[in-house]
Design a protein around this motif. Structure first.
Motif, mmCIF file in Angstrom:
data_model
loop_
_atom_site.group_PDB
_atom_site.id
_atom_site.type_symbol
_atom_site.label_atom_id
_atom_site.label_comp_id
_atom_site.label_asym_id
_atom_site.label_seq_id
_atom_site.Cartn_x
_atom_site.Cartn_y
_atom_site.Cartn_z
ATOM 1 N N ALA A 45 0.830 -1.209 0.000
ATOM 2 C CA ALA A 45 0.000 0.000 0.000
ATOM 3 C C ALA A 45 0.864 1.259 0.000
ATOM 4 O O ALA A 45 0.608 2.212 -0.752
ATOM 5 C CB ALA A 45 -0.931 -0.007 1.212
ATOM 6 N N THR A 46 1.886 1.260 0.837
ATOM 7 C CA THR A 46 2.796 2.418 0.890
ATOM 8 C C THR A 46 3.527 2.575 -0.427
ATOM 9 O O THR A 46 3.703 3.696 -0.926
ATOM 10 C CB THR A 46 3.812 2.243 2.031
ATOM 11 O OG1 THR A 46 3.109 2.096 3.269
ATOM 12 C CG2 THR A 46 4.725 3.447 2.120
ATOM 13 N N MET A 47 3.958 1.453 -1.000
ATOM 14 C CA MET A 47 4.637 1.507 -2.296
ATOM 15 C C MET A 47 3.748 2.140 -3.350
ATOM 16 O O MET A 47 4.196 2.981 -4.149
ATOM 17 C CB MET A 47 5.034 0.099 -2.742
ATOM 18 C CG MET A 47 6.127 -0.550 -1.927
ATOM 19 S SD MET A 47 6.427 -2.262 -2.466
ATOM 20 C CE MET A 47 6.956 -1.991 -4.163
ATOM 21 N N GLY A 48 2.485 1.761 -3.373
ATOM 22 C CA GLY A 48 1.561 2.284 -4.373
ATOM 23 C C GLY A 48 1.303 3.772 -4.222
ATOM 24 O O GLY A 48 1.359 4.528 -5.208
ATOM 25 N N ILE A 49 1.043 4.217 -3.005
ATOM 26 C CA ILE A 49 0.750 5.636 -2.769
ATOM 27 C C ILE A 49 1.950 6.511 -3.107
ATOM 28 O O ILE A 49 1.833 7.508 -3.839
ATOM 29 C CB ILE A 49 0.324 5.847 -1.298
ATOM 30 C CG1 ILE A 49 -1.004 5.155 -1.026
ATOM 31 C CG2 ILE A 49 0.218 7.342 -0.986
ATOM 32 C CD1 ILE A 49 -1.398 5.141 0.437
ATOM 33 N N VAL A 50 3.114 6.134 -2.583
ATOM 34 C CA VAL A 50 4.326 6.920 -2.838
ATOM 35 C C VAL A 50 4.709 6.842 -4.316
ATOM 36 O O VAL A 50 5.168 7.832 -4.904
ATOM 37 C CB VAL A 50 5.489 6.431 -1.955
ATOM 38 C CG1 VAL A 50 6.768 7.196 -2.278
ATOM 39 C CG2 VAL A 50 5.132 6.611 -0.486
ATOM 40 N N GLY A 51 4.493 5.681 -4.924
ATOM 41 C CA GLY A 51 4.813 5.535 -6.342
ATOM 42 C C GLY A 51 3.988 6.464 -7.218
ATOM 43 O O GLY A 51 4.500 7.043 -8.185
ATOM 44 N N ILE A 52 2.715 6.640 -6.883
ATOM 45 C CA ILE A 52 1.852 7.539 -7.655
ATOM 46 C C ILE A 52 2.309 8.985 -7.503
ATOM 47 O O ILE A 52 2.402 9.743 -8.482
ATOM 48 C CB ILE A 52 0.382 7.388 -7.206
ATOM 49 C CG1 ILE A 52 -0.166 6.027 -7.641
ATOM 50 C CG2 ILE A 52 -0.478 8.510 -7.794
ATOM 51 C CD1 ILE A 52 -1.552 5.719 -7.096
ATOM 52 N N ILE A 53 2.618 9.382 -6.264
ATOM 53 C CA ILE A 53 3.098 10.755 -6.029
ATOM 54 C C ILE A 53 4.397 11.009 -6.795
ATOM 55 O O ILE A 53 4.577 12.057 -7.439
ATOM 56 C CB ILE A 53 3.310 10.990 -4.519
ATOM 57 C CG1 ILE A 53 1.971 10.910 -3.775
ATOM 58 C CG2 ILE A 53 3.965 12.353 -4.279
ATOM 59 C CD1 ILE A 53 2.106 10.961 -2.266
#
Length: 220
Positions: free
Chosen positions: A112-120
């Motif tokens: 989940a953290t990977m996905g959120i930070v990856g989008i930003i």
């Protein structure tokens, strides 16, 4: 002819001003993203996020170097490009080695953290890449900036795919695989920059020696 020379000089001055402004914006974005992503990557246990954060740091340093040599002679810009190419290559090798070592740990990162930070990060790098796209065909120094931005955007897409892979497999292998891809991009990009910069340095030396040879041939 004088009018044409004045017009060309003014056009170059405006273009250099736009180049500097774009670099300052890119520098600020990359410095801020490094600070946020390195913390998130360590908290999530994601090797891909940490690699991407270090890439942000390297890019911020590269943009600072480009600002320092903007407007200088080609040989100085090419030397700066050699330095940046070497830094990118070293970063790629570092990520490659640390990823191989991390593969022995077996820790699963937080998808989940990977996905959120990856989008930003993708939004940030995509904006920088679009801003610098017009400068992609310049000398090795300018091209190195474009290559950094392009690699960053591709790396962010890969991080998002890794997050999906971690969710689907429940293992760290997608994260590690993306880190390896990012290492490969960095190594290849560094080699490209070094090759072009070395060619420009040889050309610059030849141009500097040419007048001396011409004068010697005339007996002056």
């Amino acid at each position: 002819m004088a009018g044409c020379g004045s017009c060309c000089a003014e056009t170059k001055r405006i273009e250099d001003g736009r180049w500097r402004r774009a670099l300052w914006i890119a520098l600020a974005i990359n410095a801020a993203m490094f600070a946020g992503e390195i913390v998130a990557g360590m908290a999530a246990g994601s090797r891909a996020l940490q690699a991407d954060a270090l890439d942000f740091l390297g890019d911020a340093a590269n943009y600072a170097i480009s600002l320092g040599v903007a407007g200088m002679a080609l040989r100085w810009r090419s030397r700066a490009a050699l330095l940046k190419g070497g830094a990118i290559l070293a970063f790629g090798l570092y990520v490659l080695v640390t990823t191989i070592l991390a593969a022995l740990g077996g820790t699963v990162p937080r998808a989940a953290t990977m996905g959120i930070v990856g989008i930003i990060a993708l939004v940030a790098n995509g904006g920088v890449a679009l801003m610098l796209y017009r400068f992609r065909s310049g000398d090795a120094n300018r091209r190195s900036v474009w290559i950094c931005s392009r690699n960053d955007a591709l790396g962010n897409l890969a991080v998002l795919l890794a997050a999906l892979g971690v969710v689907g497999t429940g293992t760290a292998w997608p994260d590690l695989a993306v880190a390896l891809i990012m290492a490969g991009l960095a190594i290849w990009g560094g080699v490209q920059i070094i090759v072009q910069a070395r060619g420009e340095l040889v050309s610059a030396r030849g141009s500097e020696d040419q007048p001396q040879h011409s004068l010697a041939g005339r007996g002056l």
